[in-house]
Design a protein around this motif. Structure first.
Motif, short mmCIF file in Angstrom:
data_model
loop_
_atom_site.label_atom_id
_atom_site.label_comp_id
_atom_site.label_asym_id
_atom_site.label_seq_id
_atom_site.Cartn_x
_atom_site.Cartn_y
_atom_site.Cartn_z
N GLY A 110 57.62 -17.00 -15.69
CA GLY A 110 57.92 -18.41 -15.86
C GLY A 110 57.78 -18.85 -17.30
N ARG A 111 56.74 -18.37 -17.96
CA ARG A 111 56.55 -18.71 -19.38
C ARG A 111 57.75 -18.31 -20.22
NH1 ARG A 111 55.34 -15.64 -23.64
NH2 ARG A 111 54.97 -13.82 -22.32
N LEU A 112 58.29 -17.13 -19.93
CA LEU A 112 59.40 -16.60 -20.73
C LEU A 112 60.68 -17.42 -20.58
CD1 LEU A 112 58.87 -12.78 -20.13
CD2 LEU A 112 58.40 -14.06 -22.23
N VAL A 113 60.80 -18.12 -19.44
CA VAL A 113 62.03 -18.91 -19.22
C VAL A 113 61.76 -20.41 -19.17
CG1 VAL A 113 63.19 -17.03 -18.03
CG2 VAL A 113 61.86 -18.65 -16.69
N GLY A 114 60.54 -20.82 -19.54
CA GLY A 114 60.25 -22.23 -19.66
C GLY A 114 59.94 -22.93 -18.36
N SER A 142 42.42 -4.47 -4.43
CA SER A 142 41.49 -5.08 -5.38
C SER A 142 41.86 -6.55 -5.62
CB SER A 142 41.52 -4.33 -6.71
OG SER A 142 42.77 -4.53 -7.36
N LYS A 143 40.88 -7.32 -6.06
CA LYS A 143 41.15 -8.71 -6.43
C LYS A 143 42.09 -8.77 -7.62
CE LYS A 143 38.90 -13.15 -7.33
NZ LYS A 143 39.79 -13.50 -8.45
N ASN A 144 41.98 -7.80 -8.51
CA ASN A 144 42.85 -7.77 -9.67
C ASN A 144 44.33 -7.69 -9.27
OD1 ASN A 144 43.48 -7.47 -12.56
ND2 ASN A 144 44.05 -5.38 -12.00
N PHE A 145 44.60 -6.94 -8.19
CA PHE A 145 45.99 -6.83 -7.76
C PHE A 145 46.50 -8.17 -7.26
CE2 PHE A 145 49.20 -6.29 -4.46
CZ PHE A 145 50.18 -5.62 -5.18
N ILE A 146 45.74 -8.85 -6.43
CA ILE A 146 46.15 -10.16 -5.92
C ILE A 146 46.34 -11.14 -7.08
CG2 ILE A 146 45.35 -12.18 -4.64
CD1 ILE A 146 46.53 -10.08 -2.87
N ASP A 147 45.41 -11.12 -8.03
CA ASP A 147 45.55 -11.99 -9.21
C ASP A 147 46.81 -11.66 -9.99
OD1 ASP A 147 43.17 -13.22 -8.54
OD2 ASP A 147 41.96 -12.07 -9.97
N SER A 148 47.16 -10.36 -10.04
CA SER A 148 48.32 -9.95 -10.84
C SER A 148 49.63 -10.50 -10.29
CB SER A 148 48.39 -8.42 -10.91
OG SER A 148 48.88 -7.85 -9.70
N VAL A 149 49.68 -10.73 -8.97
CA VAL A 149 50.89 -11.29 -8.37
C VAL A 149 51.19 -12.65 -8.97
CG1 VAL A 149 51.91 -12.15 -6.23
CG2 VAL A 149 50.59 -10.02 -6.21
N LYS A 150 50.13 -13.44 -9.13
CA LYS A 150 50.33 -14.78 -9.69
C LYS A 150 50.55 -14.74 -11.20
CE LYS A 150 48.48 -18.44 -7.89
NZ LYS A 150 47.57 -19.55 -7.43
N TYR A 151 49.78 -13.91 -11.91
CA TYR A 151 49.95 -13.94 -13.36
C TYR A 151 51.24 -13.28 -13.81
CZ TYR A 151 47.33 -9.38 -13.87
OH TYR A 151 46.87 -8.08 -13.80
N ASP A 178 52.14 -20.82 -4.12
CA ASP A 178 51.04 -20.88 -3.15
C ASP A 178 51.50 -20.43 -1.77
OD1 ASP A 178 49.27 -21.75 -5.06
OD2 ASP A 178 49.47 -23.87 -4.56
N LYS A 179 52.73 -20.75 -1.42
CA LYS A 179 53.28 -20.29 -0.15
C LYS A 179 53.41 -18.77 -0.15
CE LYS A 179 54.79 -22.75 2.64
NZ LYS A 179 54.23 -23.37 3.87
N LYS A 180 53.83 -18.22 -1.26
CA LYS A 180 53.92 -16.75 -1.39
C LYS A 180 52.54 -16.12 -1.22
CE LYS A 180 54.88 -13.09 -4.74
NZ LYS A 180 55.96 -12.56 -5.55
N THR A 181 51.55 -16.68 -1.90
CA THR A 181 50.19 -16.14 -1.82
C THR A 181 49.65 -16.21 -0.39
OG1 THR A 181 49.77 -16.82 -4.10
CG2 THR A 181 47.85 -16.33 -2.72
N GLU A 182 49.92 -17.32 0.29
CA GLU A 182 49.48 -17.47 1.67
C GLU A 182 50.11 -16.40 2.57
OE1 GLU A 182 49.47 -20.83 5.27
OE2 GLU A 182 50.47 -21.25 3.36
N ALA A 183 51.41 -16.14 2.36
CA ALA A 183 52.10 -15.12 3.17
C ALA A 183 51.54 -13.73 2.89
CB ALA A 183 53.59 -15.16 2.88
N ILE A 184 51.24 -13.44 1.63
CA ILE A 184 50.66 -12.14 1.28
C ILE A 184 49.29 -11.96 1.93
CG2 ILE A 184 49.70 -10.78 -0.63
CD1 ILE A 184 51.93 -11.98 -2.40
#
Length: 240
Positions: free
Chosen positions: A214-218, A199-208, A172-178
């Motif tokens: 994160g999923r790949l490393v647990g 685009s909104k898709n780009f901003i969403d892609s940063v988080k996903y 969330d801190k990263k998203t706020e800075a972006i």
């Protein structure tokens, strides 16, 4: 002033997009972190250099970095040559970071790979004692300094990371800075031309992307980096 980590970006917002959560985490852990922007992003389709100066300052405050400077190299046209290397060497010797983070080794924007190689080469050259440098306005010769490690964050292209940093709790801190870069990213009220990153898709892609790493490393979220040398650890437990 000695910094623990110095993060370079070809443009204002590169550091936040590639490593914003890692920066926030390191600051929270008590590390002194700085950001150096190579250009003011003056060729960007949206906004202006002056607007991006203000946005970069706001993002730096959000992340809590100790210092942020801009070398004012020419956006799109800086080169990996002696003139530009010497400017970065001066900065490296000024702040003496142990770790340097810089642009992706390969990416959509030509400045990213150029910035990556430029900073990497300067990090090596900065350790050579026969290269003499002084800061502008100073009569004091700088001591040679070479960072212990140079790591490259990942940007537009989905490069395979050599390692990832668990940044759960800092996305969330990263998203706020972006989003401090209001001129560059998604704003439904903006009448400026659309770009690949607006685009909104780009901003969403940063988080996903962070969620998928994160999923790949647990973990919940992670940021990926590539390394120029092997990453060494004291024991196997350090890899958990």
């Amino acid at each position: 002033m000695k910094l623990d980590i110095l993060v370079f970006g070809a443009h204002p917002d590169d550091a936040e997009l590639g490593a914003g959560a890692t920066i926030a985490k390191e600051v929270a852990n008590g590390k002194k972190v700085g950001i150096i922007d190579l250009t003011r992003g003056e060729l960007g389709t949206r906004g202006s250099a002056e607007i991006r100066d203000e946005e970069a300052a706001a993002a730096a405050k959000i992340l809590g970095v100790t210092v942020r400077e801009n070398l004012e190299y020419a956006d799109g046209f800086f080169m990996n040559d002696k003139k530009h290397q010497m400017g970065i060497i001066q900065i490296l010797r000024k702040y003496r970071p142990d770790i340097v983070l810089c642009n992706a080794i390969d990416d959509r924007h030509i400045d990213h790979a150029k910035g990556s190689s430029l900073v990497s080469d300067a990090c090596f050259l900065s350790g050579l004692v026969k290269i003499d440098t002084k800061l502008e306005g100073s009569d004091v010769w700088q001591d040679a300094w070479r960072p212990k490690q140079v790591y490259h964050y990942i940007q537009w292209k989905n490069l395979k990371p050599d390692f990832v940093v668990d940044v759960s709790g800092f996305i969330d801190k990263k998203t706020e800075a972006i989003l401090a870069y209001g001129s560059q990213f998604f704003d439904p009220k903006s009448d400026e031309p659309e770009t690949p990153i607006s685009s909104k898709n780009f901003i969403d892609s940063v988080k996903y992307r962070a969620r998928d790493l994160g999923r790949l490393v647990g973990t919940e979220y992670a940021e990926g980096f590539t390394a120029e040398r092997h990453v060494a650890v004291d024991n196997l437990d350090a890899l958990i």
